[in-house]
Design an enzyme around this catalytic site. Structure first.
Site, PDB file in Angstrom:
ATOM      1  N   CYS A   1     107.601  59.805  51.538  1.00 38.81           N
ATOM      2  CA  CYS A   1     108.357  60.535  50.517  1.00 38.81           C
ATOM      3  C   CYS A   1     109.847  60.251  50.621  1.00 38.81           C
ATOM      4  O   CYS A   1     110.681  61.159  50.701  1.00 38.81           O
ATOM      5  CB  CYS A   1     108.069  62.032  50.630  1.00 38.81           C
ATOM      6  SG  CYS A   1     106.324  62.442  50.388  1.00 38.81           S
TER       7      CYS A   1
ATOM      8  N   LYS B   1     107.982  37.818  44.629  1.00 41.68           N
ATOM      9  CA  LYS B   1     108.878  38.842  45.161  1.00 41.68           C
ATOM     10  C   LYS B   1     109.173  38.572  46.631  1.00 41.68           C
ATOM     11  O   LYS B   1     110.304  38.767  47.085  1.00 41.68           O
ATOM     12  CB  LYS B   1     108.287  40.235  44.984  1.00 41.68           C
ATOM     13  CG  LYS B   1     109.260  41.319  45.444  1.00 41.68           C
ATOM     14  CD  LYS B   1     108.830  42.718  45.135  1.00 41.68           C
ATOM     15  CE  LYS B   1     109.923  43.703  45.561  1.00 41.68           C
ATOM     16  NZ  LYS B   1     109.526  45.110  45.378  1.00 41.68           N
TER      17      LYS B   1
ATOM     18  N   GLU C   1     112.218  45.382  57.725  1.00 38.90           N
ATOM     19  CA  GLU C   1     110.906  44.872  57.327  1.00 38.90           C
ATOM     20  C   GLU C   1     110.814  43.347  57.488  1.00 38.90           C
ATOM     21  O   GLU C   1     109.956  42.708  56.894  1.00 38.90           O
ATOM     22  CB  GLU C   1     110.613  45.267  55.877  1.00 38.90           C
ATOM     23  CG  GLU C   1     110.460  46.767  55.684  1.00 38.90           C
ATOM     24  CD  GLU C   1     110.246  47.170  54.230  1.00 38.90           C
ATOM     25  OE1 GLU C   1     109.132  47.607  53.891  1.00 38.90           O
ATOM     26  OE2 GLU C   1     111.203  47.052  53.446  1.00 38.90           O
TER      27      GLU C   1
END
Length: 291
Positions: A8, A176, A256
């Site tokens: 979230c 991407k 990442e």
């Protein structure tokens, strides 16, 4: 639909707000033990969303008809695998994150797995989410048992335009990934906005030339000209943005990179390809990440 959003942050909260507005039964799922989450969003069109959304309800999770995963790539496997015993094996799992490789870490899951690519922009500051760029979201099947779920795109589109089904989601994912392999690590190294990378055309081109070799071995049919044009278009469209990797480095968070350039390097090794510049960039980011 009964939907759980795992993760979230800014994008996760955008989905919670959008789905809630369309009267879907939604909840968030958090690491912390709490029953509600305050979701406050400033929309592009000036509207404000400010509601408490339920969280961490086991019955809701068990009966969920869709799990939307909005975590960092390196968080996905552990978080999703921990929920699998509570989740119906028929509940589709939609992965929405930068990078590639998480689906391979979920191969033991019986659930249909979908990949999603979004170009919406948002950031969070003091628990307030700012929706900075409206975009497109493509979803498609990552596992054979997800190929018949195209109607999900229509359901999600009613809540959060523009969502579309894409039969070749891996091709979109690779494009991407290519842009991320160029933009994210370079902006983190040069500590600059995306648009400032236009000052380094030779380096951009070398990275793209290595990436296209891997893509072609992965049966992604595109040319170096098309790939380079795509990467430059993304840089221009997001010229004022600070990449997520730069933000992670500045905040001393794990990046990442292992699911962006790291995934590219793993696939290159599988095909016996050399990618010296991407390897060098990867090692520099790992060094910054460790400091």
């Amino acid at each position: 639909m009964k939907i759980t959003v795992l993760g979230c942050g800014a994008i996760g909260k955008l989905w919670l707000a959008a789905l809630s507005r369309q009267k879907h039964q939604v909840q968030g799922w958090l690491k912390t033990s709490q029953s509600y989450l305050s979701v406050r969003i400033n929309e592009i069109n000036g509207e404000v969303f400010n509601q408490s959304i339920p969280t961490n309800n086991n019955d809701h999770l068990t009966n969920s008809e869709l799990l939307i995963v909005c975590l960092k790539a390196w968080q996905v496997a552990d978080a999703v695998n921990s929920l699998l015993p509570k989740l119906s094996p028929d509940c589709p799992i939609l992965l929405l994150h930068n990078g590639m490789g998480t689906q391979e870490e979920l191969l033991s899951a019986p659930n249909p797995i979908l990949l999603g690519i979004t170009t919406h922009g948002a950031y969070q500051n003091d628990q307030q989410v700012y929706h900075t760029a409206s975009g497109l979201t493509y979803i498609g099947s990552a596992t054979p048992n997800a190929t018949g779920l195209s109607s999900l795109a229509n359901v999600l589109h009613q809540s959060f335009p523009n969502v579309a089904w894409h039969d070749e989601i891996l091709s979109i994912s690779w494009l991407k990934l290519a842009a991320n392999c160029v933009i994210n690590p370079l902006t983190a190294l040069y500590e600059c906005r995306n648009g400032d990378l236009l000052h380094y055309p030779e380096q951009l081109n070398v990275l793209c030339e290595e990436i296209i070799q891997v893509m072609q071995r992965e049966n992604m049919h595109t040319s170096i000209d098309n790939l380079t044009t795509y990467v430059y278009d993304v840089i221009n469209l997001t010229a004022k943005n600070y990449s997520s990797m730069l933000q992670d480095i500045r905040a001393k968070r794990r990046t990442e990179i292992d699911y962006i350039t790291g995934y590219l390097l793993r696939r290159a090794r599988a095909h016996g390809l050399e990618t010296p510049e991407n390897t060098r960039i990867y090692n520099l980011i790992k060094h910054k990440e460790g400091n």
